[in-house]
Design an enzyme around this catalytic site. Structure first.
Site, PDB file in Angstrom:
ATOM      1  N   CYS A   1      -2.286   8.851   2.636  1.00 40.50           N
ATOM      2  CA  CYS A   1      -2.170   8.573   1.202  1.00 40.50           C
ATOM      3  C   CYS A   1      -3.508   8.643   0.483  1.00 40.50           C
ATOM      4  O   CYS A   1      -3.548   8.789  -0.739  1.00 40.50           O
ATOM      5  CB  CYS A   1      -1.538   7.203   0.998  1.00 40.50           C
ATOM      6  SG  CYS A   1      -2.358   5.889   1.923  1.00 40.50           S
TER       7      CYS A   1
ATOM      8  N   GLU B   1       0.890  -1.170   0.000  1.00 42.18           N
ATOM      9  CA  GLU B   1       0.000   0.000   0.000  1.00 42.18           C
ATOM     10  C   GLU B   1       0.918   1.206   0.000  1.00 42.18           C
ATOM     11  O   GLU B   1       1.519   1.546   1.013  1.00 42.18           O
ATOM     12  CB  GLU B   1      -0.924  -0.040   1.214  1.00 42.18           C
ATOM     13  CG  GLU B   1      -2.131   0.858   1.083  1.00 42.18           C
ATOM     14  CD  GLU B   1      -1.884   2.230   1.669  1.00 42.18           C
ATOM     15  OE1 GLU B   1      -1.584   3.162   0.882  1.00 42.18           O
ATOM     16  OE2 GLU B   1      -1.992   2.372   2.888  1.00 42.18           O
TER      17      GLU B   1
END
Length: 483
Positions: A290, A256
């Protein structure tokens, strides 16, 4: 004297070979504690302990493993106040965020994977009706999920509770063992998580935590021949280096990585909803996330009003001590990161963007604070639009029609989470289906914690969360027999 944290290896708390380093509260620059500096040999010993523990742990029933996770969830929830204060001190998150979104989510994730759901461990059996030898070739087949083995979990600094829990809990539920390498900026919370798991009855070697401020610990945890899989959350650049090592060892990966989420705002959008959603970039973890909608694409008919309302929203947010109940925006993680974010704002000015909110360092006595900053009149070739800043900075780019909006949204190396705001729900879903992103929010920045999470392109490899995490931390085995 502030306590010096030991490592957790093979079920024992051991002194680090490399001594300790200081963990700093980003809100006031005081010492939170002293984190351990693991040597390469200690990391390899943790990986070996996890390998030795894998056989017995994977041989336990899902119900036994679930019971341990359930007890850990209860311990974490019972120590919510203590753990949240540590998380606040390490990360600079507001106390509300530390309680609800960090420690609270961690407890919820352990609780979620304490639910035994047999359908998630097995795949419906398949029986072929005819084989190459006719009726005699009819075979039965059963596909079952098996644990991958030893998983190295390398976690991010923006959430030292929810992020590790999202790796450790499903990995353990599937019968894997783990070696956790916490982010160097805020590792102490992860050791508290290890304490909770130890108290919950996790056997020695099933969970190991080995950290450090240097690259040595992480490199050893990835390269160890005892490790079968690496689960990493962090920057794309570091993820690429990890992937190279995993490729040489044929290790499974769950990555990720970075994001530069596009928020496409159409002329018919509910601006109040769009501003509130985009505004989370300023407040949620001070933009260090993010999934933030940092790249706003505004249709020209609504562009001026959206910029005006976003600027007003940003200037209303209180920046300051995260212990104060009315603080909305706390500090970023370190002085170095503050300087990096500020350098991007200055770069935006040089590129021709107009700073319509923020842009100046808040006048506070200490800490690493960045004012919520809005950059307008941006073009899509600017670095502030194309690169991940990881701070409370939003850039706004105008577009004309639907096709251009989609093209601009996809013109990026990233593809984690995008967002669409439109009063025409059919159009919003049509646009969402065309975007090359792992997830798309339609008229919301909210998350469904059972929906698959992960990215396209350089935003990652694989999917986790909910049942998808159980799949991520397992391999499929086929068992075939005569029909």
């Amino acid at each position: 004297m502030t306590a010096r944290q030991p490592l957790f290896v093979g079920g024992s708390w051991v002194e680090p070979d490399g001594g300790h380093y200081e963990v700093i509260d980003p809100a006031d620059e005081r010492t939170v504690g002293w984190a351990p500096e693991a040597s390469r040999d200690q990391v390899l010993a943790a990986c070996a302990a996890a390998r030795e523990a894998f056989g017995p742990w994977s041989g336990t029933s899902p119900e036994e493993r679930a019971a341990v996770l359930g007890r850990a969830a209860g311990i974490i929830a019972g120590r919510l106040t203590e753990y949240a204060e540590l998380a606040r001190a390490e990360t600079g998150a507001t106390l509300g965020t530390a309680r609800g979104m960090q420690v609270g989510v961690a407890a919820a994730r352990f609780r979620r994977y304490a639910r035994v759901e047999p359908a998630e461990w097995a795949i419906p059996p398949q029986i072929n009706e005819a084989g190459p030898m006719g009726k005699a070739g009819v075979m039965g087949a059963l596909a079952v999920r098996r644990p991958v083995g030893v998983v190295t979990c390398i976690t991010s600094y923006n959430n030292p509770w929810a992020n590790p829990a999202g790796k450790i809990a499903p990995a353990l539920a599937m019968g894997n063992t783990v070696v956790v390498k916490p982010a160097p900026q805020d590792p102490l919370s992860v050791y508290r998580m290890a304490e909770a798991l130890e108290a919950a009855g996790v056997p020695p070697g099933v969970v190991n935590v080995v950290g450090g401020s240097r690259t040595e610990a992480g490199e050893a945890a990835v390269a160890s021949p005892d490790v079968d899989m690496v689960s990493f959350t962090g920057s794309t650049a570091v993820g690429q280096r990890i992937a190279e090592v995993c490729g040489r060892g044929m290790k499974r990966q769950l990555m990720e990585l970075g994001g530069k989420g596009a928020a496409i705002v159409f002329d018919d959008a509910d601006l109040r909803s769009a501003v509130a959603g985009i505004g989370t970039t300023f407040s949620f973890y001070s933009g260090q996330i993010c999934t933030a909608p940092t790249r706003v694409l505004a249709q020209r008919g609504v562009y001026d009003r959206l910029v005006e309302q976003l600027a007003a929203y940003a200037t209303r947010l209180k920046v300051g001590d995260p212990r104060e109940p009315d603080t909305v925006v706390g500090p970023v993680i370190s002085a170095a990161h503050r300087d990096r974010v500020e350098s991007y704002v200055e770069l935006g000015r040089k590129e021709g963007a107009v700073v319509v909110a923020g842009g100046e360092r808040p006048d506070l006595p200490g800490g690493f604070y960045v004012a919520p900053t809005l950059l307008a009149d941006c073009t899509h070739d600017m670095r502030v639009v194309r690169e991940e800043i990881f701070g409370p900075v939003v850039a706004v780019v105008p577009f004309d029609d639907e096709e251009e909006g989609i093209a601009l949204a996809d013109d990026t190396d990233y593809g984690l989470i995008d967002y669409v705001w439109s009063g025409d729900v059919a159009r919003a879903f049509r646009v969402a289906r065309r975007l090359r992103a792992g997830g798309v929010g339609v008229n919301t920045v909210g998350r469904n914690m059972e929906a698959p999470f992960g990215g396209f392109k350089k935003s990652g490899v694989g999917r986790d969360v909910g049942s998808y995490a159980l799949h991520a931390y397992s391999e499929v085995q086929a068992i075939v027999w005569p029909g």
